[in-house]
Scaffold this active site. Structure first.
Site, PDB file in Angstrom:
ATOM      1  CD  GLU A 187     -17.248 162.804 -16.770  1.00  0.00           C
ATOM      2  OE1 GLU A 187     -17.221 161.606 -17.010  1.00  0.00           O
ATOM      3  OE2 GLU A 187     -16.014 163.300 -17.213  1.00  0.00           O
ATOM      4  CB  SER A 237     -12.048 155.084 -24.436  1.00  0.00           C
ATOM      5  OG  SER A 237     -11.549 156.089 -23.518  1.00  0.00           O
ATOM      6  CB  CYS A 292     -17.455 147.430 -25.308  1.00  0.00           C
ATOM      7  SG  CYS A 292     -18.183 146.199 -24.182  1.00  0.00           S
TER       8      CYS A 292
HETATM    9  P1  NAD Z   1     -14.427 156.943 -21.370  1.00  0.00           P
HETATM   10  O1  NAD Z   1     -12.950 156.384 -21.282  1.00  0.00           O
HETATM   11  O2  NAD Z   1     -14.367 158.386 -21.856  1.00  0.00           O
HETATM   12  O3  NAD Z   1     -14.648 157.271 -19.840  1.00  0.00           O
HETATM   13  C1  NAD Z   1     -15.002 156.270 -18.910  1.00  0.00           C
HETATM   14  C2  NAD Z   1     -14.635 156.790 -17.538  1.00  0.00           C
HETATM   15  O4  NAD Z   1     -13.401 157.283 -17.546  1.00  0.00           O
HETATM   16  C3  NAD Z   1     -15.713 157.831 -17.153  1.00  0.00           C
HETATM   17  O5  NAD Z   1     -16.198 157.663 -15.783  1.00  0.00           O
HETATM   18  C4  NAD Z   1     -14.888 159.252 -17.299  1.00  0.00           C
HETATM   19  O6  NAD Z   1     -15.270 160.198 -16.360  1.00  0.00           O
HETATM   20  C5  NAD Z   1     -13.412 158.741 -16.858  1.00  0.00           C
HETATM   21  N1  NAD Z   1     -12.284 159.449 -17.838  1.00  0.00           N
HETATM   22  C6  NAD Z   1     -12.557 159.929 -18.926  1.00  0.00           C
HETATM   23  N2  NAD Z   1     -11.602 160.460 -19.130  1.00  0.00           N
HETATM   24  C7  NAD Z   1     -10.502 160.332 -18.373  1.00  0.00           C
HETATM   25  C8  NAD Z   1      -9.342 160.772 -18.176  1.00  0.00           C
HETATM   26  N3  NAD Z   1      -8.687 161.345 -19.144  1.00  0.00           N
HETATM   27  N4  NAD Z   1      -8.599 160.520 -16.845  1.00  0.00           N
HETATM   28  C9  NAD Z   1      -9.154 159.871 -16.075  1.00  0.00           C
HETATM   29  N5  NAD Z   1     -10.773 159.664 -15.979  1.00  0.00           N
HETATM   30  C10 NAD Z   1     -11.113 159.612 -17.329  1.00  0.00           C
HETATM   31  O7  NAD Z   1     -15.483 155.926 -22.154  1.00  0.00           O
HETATM   32  P2  NAD Z   1     -16.870 156.377 -22.502  1.00  0.00           P
HETATM   33  O8  NAD Z   1     -16.794 157.326 -23.539  1.00  0.00           O
HETATM   34  O9  NAD Z   1     -17.524 156.839 -21.307  1.00  0.00           O
HETATM   35  O10 NAD Z   1     -17.295 154.952 -22.748  1.00  0.00           O
HETATM   36  C11 NAD Z   1     -17.338 154.398 -24.057  1.00  0.00           C
HETATM   37  C12 NAD Z   1     -15.999 153.328 -24.026  1.00  0.00           C
HETATM   38  O11 NAD Z   1     -16.161 152.494 -23.154  1.00  0.00           O
HETATM   39  C13 NAD Z   1     -16.099 152.674 -25.424  1.00  0.00           C
HETATM   40  O12 NAD Z   1     -14.577 152.975 -25.751  1.00  0.00           O
HETATM   41  C14 NAD Z   1     -16.429 151.402 -25.116  1.00  0.00           C
HETATM   42  O13 NAD Z   1     -16.020 150.471 -25.952  1.00  0.00           O
HETATM   43  C15 NAD Z   1     -15.871 151.282 -24.012  1.00  0.00           C
HETATM   44  N6  NAD Z   1     -16.727 150.324 -23.007  1.00  0.00           N
HETATM   45  C16 NAD Z   1     -15.944 149.062 -22.854  1.00  0.00           C
HETATM   46  C17 NAD Z   1     -16.464 147.835 -22.085  1.00  0.00           C
HETATM   47  C18 NAD Z   1     -16.038 146.701 -21.919  1.00  0.00           C
HETATM   48  O14 NAD Z   1     -16.235 145.940 -21.068  1.00  0.00           O
HETATM   49  N7  NAD Z   1     -14.479 146.589 -22.650  1.00  0.00           N
HETATM   50  C19 NAD Z   1     -17.708 148.153 -21.756  1.00  0.00           C
HETATM   51  C20 NAD Z   1     -18.598 149.141 -22.094  1.00  0.00           C
HETATM   52  C21 NAD Z   1     -17.832 150.298 -22.842  1.00  0.00           C
END
Ligand code: NAD
Length: 504
Positions: A187, A237, A292
């Site tokens: 979002e 995350s 990440c």
């Molecule tokens: P986030 O988990 O908050 O959101 C990721 C996605 O999940 C978004 O599209 C969001 O809309 C959705 N989402 C969020 N909460 C949700 C819920 N309760 N139920 C269902 N969907 C939900 O992550 P973020 O803050 O956008 O990104 C940062 C995180 O991503 C960090 O922890 C980072 O380490 C991780 N990340 C990991 C990698 C990897 O390859 N391991 C790569 C990039 C980022």
């Protein structure tokens, strides 16, 4: 509203449209604001997103699947050859959009979009990637072959921190393999996804093969449980990754879910200090620490601390922060939101309270022409201990912890005690130390004198433990397996005598 980004296709931006069945459709208002983190201005609205939007996208993707599945792999690849060309032609516009809505510097955006482009190039090779195996005369007069066939409707749910690269990890290969796809972007950064969708449409991707639905949890939940969705790729995350994996698999879907990270960088006393300072500084402060694969904790072994820290602190203090939405670019941009800034500040404060010492302090950094931007300067916290909150939680900001250890064994033990297992690196001139580290460290991606050992398109992105839930990782051959199902065909033909050429 700022309109100085290249809005070259005139898509209305308030609220962002969904892309369903080849149509850009107005979406439900009342979602969340999209910020330009450089200024704190609202630049768009991400729609609320409903279960009905998700269902419409699944219906469109499901309807498009039979024809796309039957499209020869060479023709599917041709769409991506064209897409590659369009992404390259619009490279600057994509990068500027990433800078605008995420806050990456132009150099960082360019690097990340380039990584995405490599994934498109990998997908162009899909006719060879889909080769199966054959064994003639497996049993008497019986031949055997394998076919890799697409699954059907696949879904990608992506995080804010790589608005172009992470979606490009997923949909080019999934679609090239013969699947149809629904992207649910973060979002916080919906604009880059729209641009990527417009270009794929322009490349000739048939209606319904690629769809975008914006929104948050209601959309995700509807996709996770929809009976016609076959596979889910997730990056975000760890708590959400775990939820996606558990819910998706419970509903019979294939799931690959990349989670968060806490990456350790071990510096041995014999490391090349100037090169290590450069690598550590990029690993910890590049993309304002919102990666990440960010190096979040430096473990200095023995005398390494005294050799390293003065230059590392000087390098951190020299990093210039500023706006990334203008032609003149800083060394480091803002973090994503003011709430996230507050969270990072809170974690640093918790470290101080528990006895650690801030030795490079970017907490009060200001950008004069953007007083409402979400800025933090490069920060280094020394004397961090393994039991501190700062040592355990993912910070996701421009903060580097320093832990001091007496030997490599202890450094590996502390690294291995982390709940995460994304990346780890060692800086040394000793082959023996490097080999010990490579063999014993509990992380899926390991760097030897490389601070950010993130893999490229042809290798899987191999997080372990709480950094990954699933079996087959994103990228490379594992991703081809993830997006296809294998069929084994055993053949015997009956007929008259055809003679035996070998007897003549
Ligand atoms: P986030 O988990 O908050 O959101 C990721 C996605 O999940 C978004 O599209 C969001 O809309 C959705 N989402 C969020 N909460 C949700 C819920 N309760 N139920 C269902 N969907 C939900 O992550 P973020 O803050 O956008 O990104 C940062 C995180 O991503 C960090 O922890 C980072 O380490 C991780 N990340 C990991 C990698 C990897 O390859 N391991 C790569 C990039 C980022």
């Amino acid at each position: 509203m700022t309109r100085d980004w290249p809005n070259f296709m005139n898509t209305p931006l308030l609220p962002c449209p969904n892309f369903i069945g080849g149509e850009w459709l107005p979406a439900t208002p009342g979602g969340s604001p999209v910020y330009n983190p450089s200024t704190g201005d609202v630049i768009a609205e991400c729609p609320a997103g409903t279960a009905a939007d998700a269902a419409a996208a699944v219906a469109a993707a499901h309807a498009a699947f039979p024809a796309w599945r039957e499209t020869p792999a060479v023709d599917r690849a041709r769409v991506f050859f064209k897409y590659r060309q369009l992404v390259e032609q619009n490279f600057e516009a994509i990068c500027r959009t990433v800078c605008l809505e995420h806050g990456k510097t132009f150099t960082e955006a360019r690097g990340s979009v380039f990584r995405g482009l490599e994934n498109i190039e990998y997908a162009c090779g899909v006719p060879s990637l889909l080769f199966g195996d054959t064994l003639g005369n497996m049993a008497r007069n019986v031949d055997c072959e394998t076919l890799l066939q697409p699954l059907g409707v696949c879904v990608g749910i992506t995080p804010f921190n790589f608005p172009a690269m992470v979606p490009l990890w997923m949909f080019p290969l999934a679609i090239a393999c013969g699947n149809t796809f629904i992207l649910k972007p973060s979002e916080k950064v919906p604009l880059t996804a729209i641009l990527l969708g417009q270009l794929l449409e322009q490349a000739g991707c048939p209606k319904g093969v690629f769809n975008i639905v914006h929104g948050g949890r209601p959309v995700v939940d509807a996709l996770l449980t929809h009976p016609q969705v076959r596979a889910i790729s997730f990056v975000g995350s760890s708590p959400v990754a775990k939820y996606i994996y558990e819910t998706g698999t419970r509903h019979g879907k294939r799931v690959q879910a990349n989670g968060g990270a806490k990456n350790y960088l071990v510096i041995m006393p014999d490391a090349d200090i100037p090169k290590t300072v450069e690598a550590l500084s990029t690993a910890a402060f590049g993309c304002a620490g919102e990666r990440c694969m960010a190096g979040s904790t430096a473990i200095t072994v023995g005398a390494a601390a005294e050799r390293l820290l003065p230059s590392l602190v000087a390098a951190a203090n020299a990093i210039k922060i500023g706006r990334t939405d203008q032609p003149a670019q800083p060394d480091m941009g803002p973090v994503i939101t003011s709430q996230h800034r507050e969270r990072v500040l809170g974690l640093v404060a918790s470290g101080e309270k528990e006895g650690a010492k801030v030795i490079a302090d970017g907490r009060s950094a200001k950008v004069l022409d953007a007083p409402r931007g979400f800025y933090l300067g490069a920060t280094i916290v020394d004397g961090v201990e393994a039991n501190m909150t700062l040592a355990r939680e993912e910070v996701f900001g421009p903060v580097l912890n320093v832990m001091r250890m007496d030997d490599l064994d202890r450094a590996i033990a502390v690294t291995n005690a982390s709940a995460f297992g994304n990346g780890a690196a060692i800086f040394t001139n000793s082959g023996f130390a490097a080999r010990e580290f490579k063999q014993r460290v509990k992380a899926g991606m390991v760097g030897i004198n490389v601070g950010v050992p993130a893999t490229m398109a042809m290798f899987p992105f191999t997080g372990w433990d709480d950094s990954f839930y699933g079996d087959l990782h994103i990228q490379g051959r594992e991703a081809v397996q993830f997006y296809t199902q294998q069929k084994v065909i055993t053949t015997r033909w009956f007929g008259g005598e055809v003679g035996d050429v070998w007897k003549k």
